[in-house]
Enzyme design. Sequence first.
Site: not given
Length: 566
Positions: A280, A116, A536, A89
């Site tokens: 982590l 951030t 094709d 968030g």
Amino acid sequence: MSCCLYPQERLREESILPFSAFLTDNFGRRHSYLRMSLTEKCNLRCQYCMPEDGVKLTPRSQLLSTSEVLTLARLFVQEGVEKIRLTGGEPLIRPDVLDIIAELRKLEGLKTIAVTTNGMNLARLLPKLKDAGLNLINISLDSLVPAKFEFIVRRKGFHKVIEGIDKAIEMGYNPVKVNCVVMRGLNEDELLDFVALTEKKPLEVRFIEYMPFDGNKWNFKKMVSYQEMLDHIRQQWPNLEKLQTGQTETAKTFKVPGFKGQVGFITSMSDHFCGSCNRLRITADGNLKVCLFGNSEVSLRDVLRSGASNEELLQIIGAAVGRKKKQHAGMFSISQMKNRPMILIEEFLCLPDCTTSTQAAHVCCSRTLISGGTHIRSQIDDEKPNTMDSLHRAAPLPSSEFGNGKAASLTLTHTDAQGRAAMVDVGGKVPTRRTATARATVLLGPTAFQLLRDNQLAKGDALAVAQLSGIMASKQTSALIPLCHPLPLDQASVTFDLDEPQNAAVVTASCRTTGRTGVEMEALTAVSVAALTIYDMCKAVSHDIIITDVKLVSKTGGKRDFHRHP
């Protein structure tokens, strides 16, 4: 501490630099950097960060409380974490964010507290944030065009983000990091504008390769690779110089001489940095993620709330870290994995679906289609063999390949020292005139061949359609072949020869450019797709059609020319 959980190898060099075995994985990586998400909520509604149908937010009671955030932070810092980044968030909308930062600042051994943010509230809060102890800021910004910014985030506020960036500079943060996720068709045209920001301001603009997360509709065509971005920037600033960075830094950092700031590239997709990963993550609901791209999580919240001791918590953390893999699964495997949307991991910009226009080409009556001066993408460095050649060349190459009568030793130029896929840096090469010709054969059988020759196929003029598809495919080579460089072509052509004795159509494609790398991959892509198009167009008549003998016929203009002998 059990030896079966924490093998002796983890404790190597302990006498030199003591570090917790709980935070050291089986590959010797020491995890000294923890990213903690404070909330899943955000004050923007970015179409690039959430799935189109939104995300289901975790009930408040299941999110980490302030005391739980601090308890976990304290435990990790005691074990050796030196840097904590607060994410979301949007972390700055959490009411107690100032209190959390102030308490983190008291932790002995914690050197860096970072955040951030999307920047919407930054200018207003920054004086208090700095007083609380915040010492590093990353601000997410994907466009310098106000209207495009509002389109992306579905809110007004571009001026607030710019105000936040300027306020951070004013208050002495240096560098102020600006995160820009680059996505083809949306903002790759602003690369040079972002670099220009670093001329007068102490910014580090970080260009991030678009990454796959649940719901963001990732595909390889949307991703603009590090090498493509670097090549484009070097066309404007050829003297761009690479800077030395620390072993655990994720960004490859560059600077234009004389500019105050610098630019970096986060290359998670094209050139991962798993070998030096020291990160982590803890999600807002208390789950530990040892890899951003992994879908395995361990709930530290539940362990905390069960009344577990710190030692029991550390055993669970250590077991999770011990299971961390050597590297992530690679961009294509990651895109198929079930993982959280990025908004539920941490604030990061994952960009929206987009469409790109394709310029129509004109089919000439001579059945030779020429494209000049259009945006034709990419190919592999002229010095390296193509992928198919590499698979077959187990022995030294014959002298005819090099013209010097000596066998050559092989080096795979698309891998680094650890064997990982990597793009070749051609920035130091001198542009030269490059050409390449490739050929493929389509064995049709008598019925399909006759209908093709007489232009009587039910689907229409197969050769005209195949010419067009071959040209269009050459323009998309870098989007189809992962490590090819984007390259503007001077010319591309596709022609056909009808071989009646074999009931075959022989497809020939030629490409030409003036650049630092060759165009054999464009030529090979063109003949391959043209041949598939013929299949094709003819498959309603017969499926007994064979595409064969796809090969490079010649290339010129590189370190060594190549001409295939009949």
